[in-house]
Design an enzyme around this catalytic site. Structure first.
Site, short mmCIF file in Angstrom:
data_model
loop_
_atom_site.label_atom_id
_atom_site.label_comp_id
_atom_site.label_asym_id
_atom_site.label_seq_id
_atom_site.Cartn_x
_atom_site.Cartn_y
_atom_site.Cartn_z
N CYS A 138 -6.17 -2.62 2.33
CA CYS A 138 -5.61 -2.36 3.66
C CYS A 138 -7.09 -2.92 4.60
O CYS A 138 -7.52 -4.21 5.20
CB CYS A 138 -5.61 -1.52 4.04
SG CYS A 138 -4.45 -1.16 5.63
N LYS A 196 -9.73 2.77 -2.99
CA LYS A 196 -9.90 2.51 -1.55
C LYS A 196 -11.25 2.33 -1.02
O LYS A 196 -11.50 3.60 -0.92
CB LYS A 196 -8.78 2.27 -0.33
CG LYS A 196 -9.36 1.84 1.00
CD LYS A 196 -7.82 1.83 1.94
CE LYS A 196 -7.58 1.56 3.11
NZ LYS A 196 -6.32 2.15 3.87
N GLU A 228 0.88 -1.25 -0.06
CA GLU A 228 0.16 -0.27 -0.24
C GLU A 228 0.97 1.28 -0.19
O GLU A 228 1.44 1.33 0.74
CB GLU A 228 -1.03 -0.07 0.85
CG GLU A 228 -1.77 1.39 1.43
CD GLU A 228 -2.63 1.11 2.48
OE1 GLU A 228 -4.06 2.27 2.55
OE2 GLU A 228 -2.72 -0.17 3.52
#
Length: 277
Positions: free
Chosen positions: A154, A113, A43
């Site tokens: 994440c 995301k 990331e």
């Protein structure tokens, strides 16, 4: 392709974008030379993980230097490449975006995301991604010769509904570029990846930056690959390294035939649906 090798590049990330791009390119090359068919970066691999800095490092597709490097690297090394994530600017907004490329350098897809990491932990760590980032709204599963490739980023992994939707859409391997910290990492990193793999009977990959105790945000490290039975088949330590693992798609079918939990879902009583957008 039922069996293939994956590589996860746990790289040290510095403030200078160009140095990060050079290092990422070197690690992609080394992974390709070691026979990896799929290579994964962490990331925010091109910049420090600091929300206030993301606008400074943001790029647009397809002209951003990080994005162009990823396309060239995939083509030159002949690998599928999940380019970790970078800050992407689009339409006046900035997203935490993973770009996925084919071995001929074509963009196969991107994942923005969906769940922004806005937390205040008892350890004193405070993060507010929404101060500079906007949330994505797409479930990302990419058909490929490696099997369905699911990509999320994440904090997304903490939402089991999203992971299950990806599997129902055909994911056989779920890749999560992620930067867990020194509070959440020791508590949940291995646990959550093993749990998601067992729940969904697919392979899971977590790709972390290397740990830098001097960074403003200290990543946990310990990138890992988990098989569909929940076994950790490869795991990094804290520092910079590349880990490798063998993916066997036949193992997924074997486990699902012996323990058919996805077939045993009571869809006559409950359902998980993707709302139209």
């Amino acid at each position: 392709m039922q069996r293939y090798r994956v590589a996860v590049c746990q790289m040290t990330i510095v403030r200078e974008k160009e140095k990060n791009l050079v290092r990422a390119r070197e690690m992609i090359a080394r992974a390709g030379q070691q026979g990896a068919r799929l290579v994964v970066l962490p990331e925010m691999f091109n910049c420090p993980y600091v929300a206030s800095l993301f606008p400074m490092y943001a790029e647009t597709y397809p002209d951003g230097p990080s994005i162009q490097m990823l396309s060239r690297a995939a083509r030159e090394e002949g690998v599928y490449l999940v380019g970790g994530s970078v800050p992407e600017q689009d339409g006046g907004r900035i997203y935490n975006t993973s770009f996925i490329f084919s071995p001929d350098g074509r963009l196969l897809g991107r994942h923005r995301k969906m769940h922004l990491f806005d937390v205040q932990l008892a350890s004193g760590l405070t993060v507010k991604e929404s101060s500079t980032l906007s949330a994505g709204d797409q479930v990302t599963v990419i058909p490929s010769e490696l099997g369905g490739l699911g990509v999320a980023i994440c904090y997304d992994v903490r939402f089991p509904e999203l992971m299950r939707l990806m599997v129902l859409k055909g994911a056989r391997l779920v890749v999560i570029p992620a930067a867990f910290n020194m509070t959440t990492g020791p508590a949940h990193w291995e646990l959550i990846f093993r749990m998601r793999a067992v729940d969904n009977q697919v392979y899971f990959i977590g790709a972390s930056p290397a740990r830098d105790p001097m960074a403003p945000y200290v990543a946990y490290g310990h990138s890992l690959v988990v098989d569909p039975w929940g076994n950790v088949i490869s795991m990094a330590r804290e520092g910079e390294e590349i880990i490798y693992a063998e993916i066997d798609l036949d193992l997924i079918e074997k486990i699902r035939s012996e323990l058919p939990l996805l077939r045993h879902r009571r869809t006559d009583i409950y359902a998980l649906e993707l709302l139209a957008r």
